[in-house]
Enzyme design. Structure first.
Site, PDB file in Angstrom:
ATOM      1  N   ASN A 103     -42.715 -35.394   2.064  1.00  0.00           N
ATOM      2  CA  ASN A 103     -42.013 -35.503   0.785  1.00  0.00           C
ATOM      3  C   ASN A 103     -40.623 -35.526   1.305  1.00  0.00           C
ATOM      4  OD1 ASN A 103     -40.425 -35.272  -1.541  1.00  0.00           O
ATOM      5  ND2 ASN A 103     -40.616 -33.225  -1.692  1.00  0.00           N
ATOM      6  N   LYS A 105     -38.104 -36.865  -0.464  1.00  0.00           N
ATOM      7  CA  LYS A 105     -36.935 -36.355  -1.293  1.00  0.00           C
ATOM      8  C   LYS A 105     -36.198 -37.559  -1.420  1.00  0.00           C
ATOM      9  CE  LYS A 105     -37.602 -31.749  -0.241  1.00  0.00           C
ATOM     10  NZ  LYS A 105     -36.844 -30.430  -0.058  1.00  0.00           N
ATOM     11  N   HIS A 187     -42.132 -29.444  -8.136  1.00  0.00           N
ATOM     12  CA  HIS A 187     -41.499 -29.264  -6.896  1.00  0.00           C
ATOM     13  C   HIS A 187     -40.195 -28.144  -7.457  1.00  0.00           C
ATOM     14  CE1 HIS A 187     -39.122 -29.220  -3.259  1.00  0.00           C
ATOM     15  NE2 HIS A 187     -39.952 -29.763  -2.552  1.00  0.00           N
ATOM     16  N   GLU A 189     -37.331 -27.917  -6.624  1.00  0.00           N
ATOM     17  CA  GLU A 189     -36.057 -28.713  -7.238  1.00  0.00           C
ATOM     18  C   GLU A 189     -35.956 -29.062  -8.591  1.00  0.00           C
ATOM     19  OE1 GLU A 189     -35.593 -29.584  -2.302  1.00  0.00           O
ATOM     20  OE2 GLU A 189     -36.003 -31.215  -3.594  1.00  0.00           O
ATOM     21  N   GLU A 257     -45.026 -23.376  -2.102  1.00  0.00           N
ATOM     22  CA  GLU A 257     -43.632 -23.389  -1.399  1.00  0.00           C
ATOM     23  C   GLU A 257     -42.780 -22.228  -1.704  1.00  0.00           C
ATOM     24  OE1 GLU A 257     -42.613 -27.634  -0.249  1.00  0.00           O
ATOM     25  OE2 GLU A 257     -42.706 -27.675  -2.247  1.00  0.00           O
ATOM     26  N   GLY A 263     -35.926 -25.950   3.294  1.00  0.00           N
ATOM     27  CA  GLY A 263     -34.543 -26.433   3.698  1.00  0.00           C
ATOM     28  C   GLY A 263     -33.596 -25.390   4.357  1.00  0.00           C
ATOM     29  N   SER A 303     -39.991 -25.397   5.276  1.00  0.00           N
ATOM     30  CA  SER A 303     -39.462 -25.336   6.554  1.00  0.00           C
ATOM     31  C   SER A 303     -40.629 -25.532   7.550  1.00  0.00           C
ATOM     32  CB  SER A 303     -38.520 -24.200   7.049  1.00  0.00           C
ATOM     33  OG  SER A 303     -37.384 -24.353   6.065  1.00  0.00           O
TER      34      SER A 303
END
Length: 340
Positions: A103, A105, A187, A189, A257, A263, A303
């Site tokens: 991904n 992003k 996701h 985010e 996730e 991140g 990560s």
């Protein structure tokens, strides 16, 4: 004839265009010209310049408008079918093929994407691992034409209807039209920053599947939810929303996730990740079916790096990864090959 990369198709297309440029006379009743037939140096130089310009133009054109060049597009479709014939290899005991997604992003430009594609094209990737790249929407077609045809391409989002007055959105039909065959939905985010609800995400997944896309359906808990001991409750709630809308799970991959690990440099230990994946399989047995529990692939994301991928990949219920920042780096090759 099978072509190992879509880039070969460009050379074929360019070659045909070049052939049209250099063909002087197809009438058999008239003599063909030759390089020595009274052509002065200026004419020869002009012909050479026309050839170079034509080849460059056609090459750029095919990169931007592949559907207009049937050689490239049909070959891509043919290669997808070719690789599908090997879907039984590289599966675990339950028949689940390892799947690694990258991904990107909101990262990348034409130069960096070309470098990543070059790295992946030159690498020896595990043929028993399915690979999918989630490129920014504006670069999806560009990435599709540079990446090997064995690698799938995914949109990072899509709306729940085919078309309409939805400024800024893209539809599954649009993704398919430019060569994407996957979409990443739900996701963290999208949930946290853009306030997408479980219900909206499930509706998006339902529509994407109906339109023929494969879906990477993301779930995961925040640090606060984990520390409160609510991890199972959170992922169960998110899965329940999907289950209300999805009837056929064949083209779905779930990506667990943990939000606190995305991140941050932190990652769940292999045992922590396996614990949640095992719970998800149990939830599927109880709420969907044993068959779906056995066959559904569940990725781990958060990560993932080359340093921890091999240990994570050893766990029985981890069927791949959804990789963020590391998918932009050469180490992504090592993550893809984590089971070798």
């Amino acid at each position: 004839m099978f072509l190992g990369s879509s880039n070969v198709c460009y050379n074929l297309t360019r070659g045909r265009a070049n052939q049209r440029v250099h063909t002087v006379n197809r009438n058999p009743t008239m003599p063909k010209s030759s390089p020595d037939n009274n052509q002065n140096p200026k004419d020869l130089a002009l012909d050479a310049l026309k050839s170079v310009v034509s080849e460059a133009f056609v090459g750029k054109f095919t990169a931007v408008f592949p559907k207009l060049f049937k050689c490239q597009w049909k070959t891509y479709e043919g290669q997808k079918k070719f690789f599908a014939n090997f879907s039984d290899t590289g599966c675990n005991m339950a028949g689940r093929k390892f799947c690694v997604g990258g991904n990107w992003k909101m990262n990348g430009d034409q130069k960096s994407i070309a470098e990543i594609a070059k790295t992946l094209s030159a690498a020896s990737l595990d043929p028993n691992t399915e690979v999918v790249i989630g490129a920014p929407a504006i670069y999806l077609m560009y990435a599709r034409n540079l990446l090997p045809c064995s690698i799938g391409v995914a949109g990072q989002n899509a709306y729940k209807v085919a078309k309409g007055a939805f400024t800024g959105e893209i539809s599954p039909a649009m993704l398919k039209d430019i060569g994407a065959d996957w979409v990443i939905l739900g996701h963290s985010e999208r949930r946290a920053i853009f306030k997408e609800s479980d219900e909206l995400i499930a509706e998006k997944a339902e529509h994407a599947l109906a339109e023929g896309l494969k879906v990477i359906a993301c779930i995961g808990e925040t640090l606060e939810e984990r520390e409160a001991g609510n991890t199972n409750d959170v992922v169960a709630r998110q899965m329940c929303a999907y289950a209300k809308k999805i009837r056929d799970w064949t083209n779905v991959v779930v990506a667990y996730e943990p939000v606190w690990a995305i991140g941050t440099g932190k990652t769940a230990t292999p045992d922590q990740a396996q614990e949640v994946h095992a719970y998800l399989r149990k939830w599927l047995v109880e709420n969907v079916s044993q068959a779906v529990s056995d066959s559904l692939r569940i990725q781990y994301g958060g990560s993932v790096t080359a340093a921890n991928a091999k240990e994570l990949a050893k766990k029985p219920d981890i069927d791949g990864f959804l990789v963020g920042g590391a998918s932009l780096k050469p180490e992504f090759v090592d993550i893809i090959n984590a089971r070798q």
